[in-house]
Scaffold this motif. Structure first.
Motif, PDB file in Angstrom:
ATOM      1  N   ARG A 198      23.246   6.959   1.912  1.00  0.00           N
ATOM      2  CA  ARG A 198      24.157   7.612   2.862  1.00  0.00           C
ATOM      3  C   ARG A 198      23.995   7.055   4.279  1.00  0.00           C
ATOM      4  N   HIS A 199      22.773   6.604   4.587  1.00  0.00           N
ATOM      5  CA  HIS A 199      22.484   6.189   5.959  1.00  0.00           C
ATOM      6  C   HIS A 199      22.195   4.693   6.087  1.00  0.00           C
ATOM      7  N   SER A 200      22.462   3.926   5.010  1.00  0.00           N
ATOM      8  CA  SER A 200      22.229   2.475   5.028  1.00  0.00           C
ATOM      9  C   SER A 200      20.790   2.138   5.427  1.00  0.00           C
ATOM     10  N   ILE A 201      19.853   2.762   4.736  1.00  0.00           N
ATOM     11  CA  ILE A 201      18.427   2.548   4.952  1.00  0.00           C
ATOM     12  C   ILE A 201      17.840   1.898   3.700  1.00  0.00           C
ATOM     13  N   ILE A 202      16.893   0.999   3.879  1.00  0.00           N
ATOM     14  CA  ILE A 202      16.190   0.428   2.729  1.00  0.00           C
ATOM     15  C   ILE A 202      15.047   1.364   2.338  1.00  0.00           C
ATOM     16  N   LEU A 203      15.060   1.817   1.097  1.00  0.00           N
ATOM     17  CA  LEU A 203      14.010   2.685   0.583  1.00  0.00           C
ATOM     18  C   LEU A 203      12.881   1.823   0.026  1.00  0.00           C
ATOM     19  N   VAL A 204      11.642   2.144   0.428  1.00  0.00           N
ATOM     20  CA  VAL A 204      10.467   1.372   0.025  1.00  0.00           C
ATOM     21  C   VAL A 204       9.437   2.319  -0.583  1.00  0.00           C
ATOM     22  N   ASN A 205       9.034   2.054  -1.821  1.00  0.00           N
ATOM     23  CA  ASN A 205       7.962   2.844  -2.440  1.00  0.00           C
ATOM     24  C   ASN A 205       6.714   1.995  -2.602  1.00  0.00           C
ATOM     25  N   ASP A 206       5.625   2.457  -2.007  1.00  0.00           N
ATOM     26  CA  ASP A 206       4.317   1.838  -2.174  1.00  0.00           C
ATOM     27  C   ASP A 206       3.700   2.435  -3.436  1.00  0.00           C
ATOM     28  N   ALA A 207       3.714   1.649  -4.517  1.00  0.00           N
ATOM     29  CA  ALA A 207       3.279   2.147  -5.834  1.00  0.00           C
ATOM     30  C   ALA A 207       1.935   1.574  -6.243  1.00  0.00           C
ATOM     31  N   ALA A 208       1.044   1.391  -5.266  1.00  0.00           N
ATOM     32  CA  ALA A 208      -0.251   0.763  -5.548  1.00  0.00           C
ATOM     33  C   ALA A 208      -1.061   1.520  -6.589  1.00  0.00           C
ATOM     34  N   TYR A 209      -0.851   2.837  -6.695  1.00  0.00           N
ATOM     35  CA  TYR A 209      -1.665   3.664  -7.598  1.00  0.00           C
ATOM     36  C   TYR A 209      -0.908   4.078  -8.856  1.00  0.00           C
ATOM     37  N   ALA A 210       0.206   3.422  -9.132  1.00  0.00           N
ATOM     38  CA  ALA A 210       1.085   3.881 -10.211  1.00  0.00           C
ATOM     39  C   ALA A 210       0.435   3.853 -11.585  1.00  0.00           C
ATOM     40  N   GLN A 211      -0.561   2.998 -11.789  1.00  0.00           N
ATOM     41  CA  GLN A 211      -1.192   2.906 -13.108  1.00  0.00           C
ATOM     42  C   GLN A 211      -2.441   3.767 -13.232  1.00  0.00           C
ATOM     43  N   VAL A 212      -2.882   4.364 -12.134  1.00  0.00           N
ATOM     44  CA  VAL A 212      -4.099   5.184 -12.160  1.00  0.00           C
ATOM     45  C   VAL A 212      -3.684   6.628 -12.430  1.00  0.00           C
ATOM     46  N   CYS A 213      -3.514   6.940 -13.707  1.00  0.00           N
ATOM     47  CA  CYS A 213      -3.015   8.262 -14.111  1.00  0.00           C
ATOM     48  C   CYS A 213      -3.959   8.873 -15.147  1.00  0.00           C
ATOM     49  N   TYR A 214      -3.883  10.213 -15.296  1.00  0.00           N
ATOM     50  CA  TYR A 214      -4.823  10.944 -16.138  1.00  0.00           C
ATOM     51  C   TYR A 214      -4.103  11.860 -17.125  1.00  0.00           C
ATOM     52  N   ASP A 215      -4.858  12.244 -18.156  1.00  0.00           N
ATOM     53  CA  ASP A 215      -4.388  13.233 -19.133  1.00  0.00           C
ATOM     54  C   ASP A 215      -3.088  12.820 -19.808  1.00  0.00           C
TER      55      ASP A 215
END
Length: 392
Positions: A198-215
């Motif tokens: 809506r606002h012409s912004i670039i969305l950036v996700n820092d996913a450095a921990y995406a693989q460190v998951c539990y249960d």
């Protein structure tokens, strides 16, 4: 004396100097310090990756500059295959991927690739300081969007003023989150992308921990949102994924426009990573599992969380990252509590104010405890806190 650049004045002072001083004094006095402050995998890099590095480092062609436009093709191809297997997302290695010398440099350089004086960058608070610092050094203004416990530490897009959104170039999020360990859903990522569209912004996700998951939890990727591959950027790091922090290897994925802008800047700043490291990283993405390390983190999490809850400290039980973001007892701010814990128990915690004023009511504890074999040092930490009689 020649003065340094004014942009260096934008870097905030080191807030942990007093903590570092007390810790150094304790170590010098021979005390047994339990450091729960370091966000760095304490386990070694899997031997298969080290063997791959040794093999590739003996090849003379890896000793030359990497002259490929986006990074060693074998690494980018492996990253594309890894993304498809993990998330069901198809990426074109020549358009949607870029090799990085660690995700930290990519996150910082993205600000330099996009920001001019007068632009705005939206960053989370509490948050990883790289987003804010590099936006400021690039000449942009920073709007710090609060992450609150009431909103499950998810950035509230409706609370961002229109006058900020109209001037914003970049919006940084980080999920799974450092420092709060919060997680996000596909629906949340969709809301984030809708707001940025809506606002012409670039969305950036820092996913450095995406693989460190539990249960058995699996954290989604922002790029699983329909159309996100063309309109957003996600940063991944082999540091947390494979205990490769010192190797400095990661990648950016997503928008061809964003990847191209970042690549153009980087081509004038660095000469990419040592090819043997990139090829070893490709081997890791294709063939190596680091589940043994993640299982150890989960055991440590269970010991620390259950032990502290037994003392009346209602700390959360994170689904991802190797952090625990815990409220400080009544009557304390985060610096005073961290200092008192260190002085009384020889345990290092990170005061939440170091991640922004919104974090002042919390401390961050890391599960990456050097010297711990199977959670025994975390159990010792609980015993020390119990012995000093804090009221939670």
């Amino acid at each position: 004396m020649v003065p340094s650049s004014k942009r260096l004045d934008q870097i905030p002072p080191y807030l942990f100097a007093e903590m570092a001083r007390i810790k150094a004094e304790a170590v010098k006095a021979g005390k047994d310090v339990i450091d729960l402050g370091i966000g760095d995998p304490d386990q070694p890099t899997p031997p298969e990756i080290i063997e791959a590095l040794y093999k590739f480092s003996k090849e003379s062609y890896t000793h030359r500059y990497d002259e490929s436009p986006r990074g060693v093709p074998e690494f980018l191809s492996a990253a594309a295959d890894w993304f498809r297997q993990k998330y069901g997302v198809s990426l074109d290695p020549s358009q949607n991927l870029l090799l990085l010398i660690g995700s930290k440099e990519g996150l910082g350089h993205l600000c330099w690739a996009y920001c001019d004086p007068g632009d705005v960058v939206i960053v989370p608070q509490p948050g990883y300081t790289v987003y804010k610092v590099n936006a400021l050094m690039a000449g942009a203004e920073v709007y710090e969007a609060p992450l609150t416990e009431d909103n499950r530490f998810l950035l509230d897009f409706d609370a961002i003023p229109d006058h900020v959104a109209r001037r914003a170039k970049l919006l940084f999020i980080c999920y799974p989150n450092n420092p709060t360990a919060a997680v996000a859903s596909i629906d949340y990522f969709q809301k984030a992308l809708d707001f940025c569209d809506r606002h012409s912004i670039i969305l950036v996700n820092d996913a450095a921990y995406a693989q460190v998951c539990y249960d058995g939890f699996v954290h989604p990727s922002l790029l699983q949102v329909p159309g996100a591959v063309d309109r957003a950027i996600e940063f991944h790091s082999l540091s947390k994924m494979f205990n490769m922090t010192g190797w400095r290897l990661g990648f950016a994925a997503g928008s061809p426009e964003g990847i191209s802008a970042l690549a153009k800047l980087k081509s004038n700043i660095d000469s990419k990573q040592f090819m043997a490291i990139a090829l070893a990283g490709a081997h890791a993405l294709r063939h190596v599992s680091n589940q043994k390390t993640f299982d150890l983190y989960q055991r440590r999490r269970d010991i620390l969380v259950s032990g502290l809850r037994r003392l009346g400290w209602m700390v959360p039980n994170p689904q991802a990252t190797f952090y625990i973001w815990a409220p400080v007892p009544k009557g304390y701010d985060s610096m005073r509590f961290s200092k008192e814990i260190l002085e009384k128990t020889d345990i290092v915690l990170i005061p939440g104010v170091g991640y922004g004023q919104v974090g002042d009511g919390y401390v961050r504890m890391s599960l990456t405890l050097s010297g711990d074999k199977n959670g025994e040092r975390l159990a010792e930490a609980v015993s020390r806190i119990e012995a000093c009689g804090f009221q939670f």
